[in-house]
Enzyme design. Sequence first.
Site, PDB file in Angstrom:
ATOM      1  N   VAL A 106      -5.866   0.188 -11.797  1.00  0.00           N
ATOM      2  CA  VAL A 106      -7.118  -0.089 -11.088  1.00  0.00           C
ATOM      3  C   VAL A 106      -6.864  -0.419  -9.613  1.00  0.00           C
ATOM      4  O   VAL A 106      -7.779  -0.629  -8.846  1.00  0.00           O
ATOM      5  CB  VAL A 106      -7.900  -1.213 -11.819  1.00  0.00           C
ATOM      6  CG1 VAL A 106      -7.283  -2.569 -11.561  1.00  0.00           C
ATOM      7  CG2 VAL A 106      -9.373  -1.200 -11.487  1.00  0.00           C
TER       8      VAL A 106
ATOM      9  N   PHE B 144       0.818  -1.223   0.000  1.00  0.00           N
ATOM     10  CA  PHE B 144       0.000   0.000   0.000  1.00  0.00           C
ATOM     11  C   PHE B 144       0.850   1.270   0.000  1.00  0.00           C
ATOM     12  O   PHE B 144       0.382   2.338   0.392  1.00  0.00           O
ATOM     13  CB  PHE B 144      -0.983   0.014   1.180  1.00  0.00           C
ATOM     14  CG  PHE B 144      -1.867  -1.201   1.245  1.00  0.00           C
ATOM     15  CD1 PHE B 144      -2.700  -1.520   0.191  1.00  0.00           C
ATOM     16  CD2 PHE B 144      -1.854  -2.033   2.360  1.00  0.00           C
ATOM     17  CE1 PHE B 144      -3.519  -2.644   0.233  1.00  0.00           C
ATOM     18  CE2 PHE B 144      -2.664  -3.155   2.418  1.00  0.00           C
ATOM     19  CZ  PHE B 144      -3.498  -3.464   1.351  1.00  0.00           C
TER      20      PHE B 144
ATOM     21  N   GLU C 234      -5.720   1.476  -7.179  1.00  0.00           N
ATOM     22  CA  GLU C 234      -5.982   2.512  -6.175  1.00  0.00           C
ATOM     23  C   GLU C 234      -7.335   3.192  -6.354  1.00  0.00           C
ATOM     24  O   GLU C 234      -7.850   3.819  -5.439  1.00  0.00           O
ATOM     25  CB  GLU C 234      -4.864   3.566  -6.226  1.00  0.00           C
ATOM     26  CG  GLU C 234      -3.509   2.959  -5.910  1.00  0.00           C
ATOM     27  CD  GLU C 234      -2.361   3.964  -5.906  1.00  0.00           C
ATOM     28  OE1 GLU C 234      -1.388   3.717  -5.195  1.00  0.00           O
ATOM     29  OE2 GLU C 234      -2.441   4.979  -6.616  1.00  0.00           O
TER      30      GLU C 234
ATOM     31  N   ASN D 248      -7.780  -8.639 -16.043  1.00  0.00           N
ATOM     32  CA  ASN D 248      -8.339  -9.817 -15.372  1.00  0.00           C
ATOM     33  C   ASN D 248      -9.464  -9.334 -14.455  1.00  0.00           C
ATOM     34  O   ASN D 248      -9.206  -8.760 -13.398  1.00  0.00           O
ATOM     35  CB  ASN D 248      -7.242 -10.530 -14.574  1.00  0.00           C
ATOM     36  CG  ASN D 248      -7.766 -11.772 -13.859  1.00  0.00           C
ATOM     37  OD1 ASN D 248      -8.937 -11.847 -13.464  1.00  0.00           O
ATOM     38  ND2 ASN D 248      -6.899 -12.755 -13.692  1.00  0.00           N
TER      39      ASN D 248
ATOM     40  N   ILE E 203      -9.892  -4.171 -18.759  1.00  0.00           N
ATOM     41  CA  ILE E 203      -9.691  -4.876 -17.495  1.00  0.00           C
ATOM     42  C   ILE E 203      -9.004  -6.200 -17.830  1.00  0.00           C
ATOM     43  O   ILE E 203      -9.603  -7.114 -18.405  1.00  0.00           O
ATOM     44  CB  ILE E 203     -11.036  -5.095 -16.765  1.00  0.00           C
ATOM     45  CG1 ILE E 203     -11.700  -3.730 -16.485  1.00  0.00           C
ATOM     46  CG2 ILE E 203     -10.822  -5.878 -15.483  1.00  0.00           C
ATOM     47  CD1 ILE E 203     -10.873  -2.759 -15.655  1.00  0.00           C
TER      48      ILE E 203
ATOM     49  N   GLN F 289      -9.042  -6.025  -6.306  1.00  0.00           N
ATOM     50  CA  GLN F 289      -8.403  -4.747  -5.996  1.00  0.00           C
ATOM     51  C   GLN F 289      -9.439  -3.712  -5.576  1.00  0.00           C
ATOM     52  O   GLN F 289      -9.256  -2.974  -4.621  1.00  0.00           O
ATOM     53  CB  GLN F 289      -7.637  -4.227  -7.214  1.00  0.00           C
ATOM     54  CG  GLN F 289      -6.319  -4.919  -7.442  1.00  0.00           C
ATOM     55  CD  GLN F 289      -5.431  -4.810  -6.232  1.00  0.00           C
ATOM     56  OE1 GLN F 289      -5.047  -3.718  -5.836  1.00  0.00           O
ATOM     57  NE2 GLN F 289      -5.126  -5.916  -5.607  1.00  0.00           N
TER      58      GLN F 289
ATOM     59  N   LYS G  98     -11.339 -10.730 -12.411  1.00  0.00           N
ATOM     60  CA  LYS G  98     -11.384 -11.263 -11.051  1.00  0.00           C
ATOM     61  C   LYS G  98     -10.374 -10.555 -10.147  1.00  0.00           C
ATOM     62  O   LYS G  98     -10.718 -10.082  -9.063  1.00  0.00           O
ATOM     63  CB  LYS G  98     -11.109 -12.767 -11.066  1.00  0.00           C
ATOM     64  CG  LYS G  98     -11.241 -13.409  -9.697  1.00  0.00           C
ATOM     65  CD  LYS G  98     -10.922 -14.895  -9.745  1.00  0.00           C
ATOM     66  CE  LYS G  98     -12.217 -15.702  -9.866  1.00  0.00           C
ATOM     67  NZ  LYS G  98     -11.943 -17.157  -9.812  1.00  0.00           N
TER      68      LYS G  98
HETATM   69 MO1  MOS Z   1       1.466   3.291  -3.882  1.00  0.00          MO
HETATM   70  S1  MOS Z   1       0.910   4.510  -2.367  1.00  0.00           S
HETATM   71  O1  MOS Z   1       2.450   4.263  -4.901  1.00  0.00           O
HETATM   72  O2  MOS Z   1       2.053   1.841  -3.374  1.00  0.00           O
END
Ligand code: MOS
Length: 737
Positions: free
Chosen positions: A696, A247, A698, A624, A622, A631, A626
Amino acid sequence: MTMKFDAPAGDNVIDRQRVVGHPVDRIDGPLKVCGLAPYAYEQNEAAPNAAYGWIVGSPIATGRISSIDTRAAEAAPGVLGVITAANAGPLKKSDSNTAALLAGPKVEHYDQAVALVVAETFEQARDAARLVQVDYATAKGRFDLAAARDHARASPPGFDGPAATSVGDFDAAFANAAVKVDEVYTTPDQSHMMMEPHASIAAWEGERLTLWTSNQMVAWGVRDMAATLGMAKENIRLVSPYIGGGFGAKLWVRADAVLAAVAARKLGRAVKVALARPQIVNNTVHRPATIQRVRIGADKDGLIDAIAHESWSGDLPGGSAETAAQQTRLLYRGENRMTAHYLTELDLPEGNAMRAPGEAVGLLALEVAMDELAEKLGLDPVELRIRNDVQFDPEKGPSRPFSSRKFVECLRVGAERFHWSRRNPVPGEQRDGRWLVGMGVASAFRNNLVMPSAARASADAKGVVTIETDMTDIGTGSYTIIAQTAAEVMGVPLDKVRVRLGDSLFPQSSGSGGQWGGNSSTAGVYAACMALRSALAQKAGFNATDADFADGYLVSGNRRVRIGEAAGAEGVTVEGKMDYGRLTKTYAQATFGAHFCEVGVDALTGEVRIRRQGGAFAAGRIINPKSARSQVIGAMTMGAGAALMEELIVDKRFGYFVTRDLAEYHVPVHADIPDQDVIFIDELDDKSSVMKAKGVGELGICGAGAAVANAIYNATGIRLRDYPMTVDKLIEKLPTV
Ligand code: MOS
């Protein structure tokens, strides 16, 4: 072979979508659920007999170490050595770090490492750490964003934009607007709280360092380790094949990596270091708190004429701002606009990128302001957003269109699927027993970034295609979408593709960050596989340009040759790279969506329960469905956490984050989100990459929390502007029953 993507993609082999675009299961799934995928701390076969390191962190936030006495620790059972700034040798701070990864004599933040105790066992190291005697001279620090805000200055330019922008005459237009919103919203410091802690094993062979570490950006890690240790990049191998979430917390190497390397060199033995959960929060990085002022002026029909978004955040000296106004530059129409990021110095631990840095918290403010505007206008909040759609960069004008923007479709389709028409626009009227029930909407927006990415592709006599790249899989599904891409381009089934990731011996990829990884790394694999097709065609005596690859064969005219046969006993190996030209400048590139949420608020206690989350998203092809859905639902869950519970509480006396474990730093669990519905809008973005995909990873967090906040308002009539929206803030405002 390097391909340059500087003109929109025409028809290409990805459009076949025989493998790409299908909801394929994760190819690394069985390894992970069987516990066979080695994470950094578990590389025991690669690095046997490693000693254990335990980091001693500073109990003060700012000041100096006046003395360290390590004798008692060194004499403790099993202890092999204690590393401090006094014996670590020169350590340079890399450009990626705001604070040094080993303190001394200066202390820059709480839990900054002051020593590493290394012992035969983990327990011995942890136990001896208590015996390290450190005396400090404490200095006064700055820990309160609201109090330090007056000292804020324009921030340095952010990762993908300037600190401030201004177009037209905001002040005049806002003064004359028929309907206005002018509010301040606050978001707290947040922690990434990924499952796997920061962890590393370091081992040396002569001058050569191998570092197994949990890291999103292998090449950045090599660069920063080389800078920190003052050694050549060529002498560092960084290995990061499996990562239990990042993250953003693992974009850069941290103390575990550097101290493991220093200790391993000193002791002549492999050393492993992991951060304990409570250490992660104050030793590493977090998402900085923000204070945001949003002003929007519209005419009576809801058309925006003036929009301003200013954000204040803090960081250690030399740090950077949370770019919370980013989306406001691009999301809505309006001739008169301004955005600004202000930065003030704080002596809290280092602030840095966390999933959708900027937008994730920026939309928590902007999208509530839009809800407030809709209410003042007496206009449906979905309709307000549709009316303010703009198909070009509103700061630059029609000369800079979006590469693709299906924002209105997201709002329409999302509203339909969510049964938005059942919402009662009057707040506080919908009851279900003791529950007040409401619905909210918010826009999703996240910039689309692309990064150069390279890969090595080979084919062997059995027709097996192997891809090697230093790309990482942080739980996102990189292994799988890379395999799908290779299978598509080479015309082989998925089980004929092997994918090897996360090793600096492999060609440099985009890495995993800023939601650029999926689109960028597969584009690099496309380039490598196109080079492999040429090499195989040439070897088989085909004309490279008209040879087709399908069902495991090269086909041209009436000739068919198996890929394995073309590769021959010695096989064929090539490298390919995708580079980018000016299309990211010519076109605004972003991903879009619409979030919907239904909540119940207990009329007596103020407890908020999410009943449903729904969303429609447009992010190009897209690759994939799934893994992309995973995500998005994960990110929507994180957005719900931001709205309702996540908060690093600052002890403003001593300058540290109090909530340092998952008992105190609350994140949503399964039971918190009973129902999630995600749909992707059909879209191909030919200006983004050869994959015609966009990011996709974030997008799903962006706006999700604001939809929750707006649903709370619709349920209760209580407008909170201070996140997270906990019971204590709601209960005092609840209508008496
Ligand atoms: Mo992201 S916050 O660039 O892993």
